[in-house]
Every structure is written in structure tokens, then in C-alpha cells.
Design an enzyme around this catalytic site. Structure first.
Site, short mmCIF file in Angstrom:
data_model
loop_
_atom_site.label_atom_id
_atom_site.label_comp_id
_atom_site.label_asym_id
_atom_site.label_seq_id
_atom_site.Cartn_x
_atom_site.Cartn_y
_atom_site.Cartn_z
N GLU A 1 0.81 -1.22 0.00
CA GLU A 1 0.00 0.00 0.00
C GLU A 1 0.84 1.27 0.00
OE1 GLU A 1 -2.57 -0.60 3.35
OE2 GLU A 1 -3.99 -1.80 2.21
N GLU B 1 7.43 -22.07 7.42
CA GLU B 1 7.92 -21.20 8.50
C GLU B 1 9.00 -21.88 9.35
OE1 GLU B 1 5.32 -21.60 12.44
OE2 GLU B 1 4.19 -20.68 10.81
#
Length: 272
Positions: free
Chosen positions: A81, A112
């Protein structure tokens, strides 16, 4: 290393399946209300990290977010953004997630847990000692994230973290840790809830304050935003009308011609 994971402690609520929808919503909301107060307590830590990021970016550095699961997705959202909101290059703020872009939509099993992949992911961007890397992990124990921070430290790259447990392995290795302790989740262990909300709030604070410090806001307006849809074009027109005291038609004409709010304001003020 043993420490108390408050993110994994039992919920203060029980028999959730017996609650009405109204009770569920009210109780979730009651827990959510505590999050901003937890964030308020760590503002000094956020400030320290922001000042370091601004210093590094002004010297030509970049900001990286790196995480897994919800934490990784939140970093990617914040990074993605920045260009449309503040008009910065797409490679100034970069979000990385364990498992790669496929993990944005679907979980990638055991991604992960890798202790080598995160450094490889960072190296693909030619990371250097002008950059800043923020590890995001609610638990503070994610191997993918911890190993990234450790390798960055070895290479003199400034590191920070956002975690929701105090005294975690991640916080202990980061140069500038942010430990926002939000307590047990409404659904035990569901750290996408309060922990995720806290991480999102802090990411908003970091990126917004960094961009303001870099001069990407004028007054309170996003004068460098990219005009990529009609809503943003209308917003740009309104900015020009307010800032330059001109008609809507004139503002629309100028924006159509120059496609950049800041340039129009600067040219106007300089008599061009």
C-alpha cells in the site's frame, strides 16, 4: 529457551459454542478494545525503530518486512500500500512471506520452519547494510523469521521485530524489538485476532510516520498518491480545490494534464 507465551494461554472465555451470536460479537469486541492500549505502551520502542528506518532510507536504504502466515501477510499488505498511497517506488518497502507469494492465499506446509530460506529470500533483493529488516511473528519463535534477523545481524543490517510475547527468541536477537503483549486470544491460540490487530496497527504507524518524515505528505494530504482509479482522481481534484482555491473544472483540467497533485501545487505556488 523457556518463556511464557501469552499468545498461547487459555482464553478468558469458555464454552464459546454455547454463546449466542450477540454474545460472541460483544466478547470479541471487548477483547479487541484492549489492543490499542497495549500498543500505546510500546510507542517508545516504535519511535526508536521509525527514527532508525528514516535515517537508513535517507541514505538510500529500503525497508523489508518478513514473516510467516498472518504476520507475513500483514507485512505484505502494508508494503503493497505504500506505492499507491505515498507515490514511492515499489522496491522501497518490500514484504516477504515464508513459502513465497503462494502463501499469501494458502498456507504452505512447514515453510515457517526453514532456517535457511529467509536469508535466500532476502538475498534475492541484493539486501545490503543500508536496509532495515523487521521480523513479524506473534509468537516470537518462528524459525524462518528468527534466522532472517540473525543473518542480517551478521551482515550489519539493522533489524527490528514486532512480536506479541515478552522475552521471545525473536525479540532477543532483533536490534530494535517491539513487544506488544495483548494477552490470550478469544479463541485460544488464534493469534490472527488480537495479535494480528496489534501488528496491523503498528505497521500502520511505522509506514505512515516514516513516509511523513520522508516528506510524502503535505499538511494532511497524500499529495504523492498514484491516481489509479476514479476515487483517487476525485480525491486529487478536491485536494487541489482546497489547497489552491480553484474551481473543480480548473482542478480537473490541471490534474488531467499533469497527473500529479504535488507537481501542480508546487508549480502553482511558484507561479508556473
Amino acid at each position: 529457551m523457556h518463556f511464557k507465551k501469552t499468545t498461547e494461554q487459555p482464553s478468558k472465555y469458555n464454552h464459546l459454542e454455547k454463546m449466542s451470536v450477540k454474545e460472541l460479537l460483544s466478547n470479541i469486541n471487548a477483547e479487541d478494545k484492549t489492543v490499542p492500549y497495549a500498543v500505546e505502551k510500546v510507542i517508545p520502542s516504535i519511535e526508536t525503530l521509525v527514527l532508525k528506518i528514516v535515517e537508513r532510507i535517507k541514505k538510500g536504504g529500503r525497508l523489508f518486512y518478513i514473516g510467516a502466515g498472518t504476520s507475513g501477510r500483514l507485512g505484505i499488505v502494508d508494503a503493497s500500500e505504500c506505492p499507491p498511497t505515498f507515490g514511492v517506488p515499489h522496491d522501497l518497502v518490500i514484504g516477504l512471506i515464508a513459502g513465497g507469494d503462494a502463501a499469501i492465499r494458502e498456507a504452505v506446509e512447514f515453510a515457517e520452519d526453514s532456517t535457511t530460506q529467509s536469508w535466500e529470500d532476502l538475498q534475492s533483493y541484493q539486501i545490503n547494510d543500508l536496509d532495515t529488516v523487521i521480523g513479524i511473528a506473534a509468537s516470537g519463535t518462528t524459525p524462518y523469521v528468527i534466522s532472517a534477523i540473525e543473518k542480517c545481524n551478521e551482515n550489519n543490517i539493522v533489524t527490528g521485530c514486532i512480536t506479541c510475547n515478552e522475552g521471545s527468541p525473536l525479540a532477543k536477537v532483533a536490534n530494535y524489538p517491539i513487544e506488544v503483549v495483548v494477552g490470550p486470544e478469544f479463541v485460544t491460540g488464534s493469534s490472527r485476532m488480537k495479535a494480528g490487530t496489534a501488528q496491523k496497527l503498528i505497521l500502520n504507524m511505522i509506514s505512515t510516520s516514516v513516509m511523513i518524515q520522508l516528506g510524502r505528505v503535505k499538511g494532511n494530504k497524500m499529495v504523492d498518491m498514484q491516481l489509479t482509479n476514479n476515487k483517487l482522481v476525485d480525491r486529487g481534484v478536491n485536494m487541489l480545490m482546497t489547497e489552491l482555491k480553484i474551481s473543480k473544472n480548473k482542478a480537473s483540467e490541471l490534474l488531467s494534464k499533469h497527473n500529479n497533485v504535488r507537481k501542480i501545487i508546487n508549480d502553482f505556488n511558484n507561479g508556473n
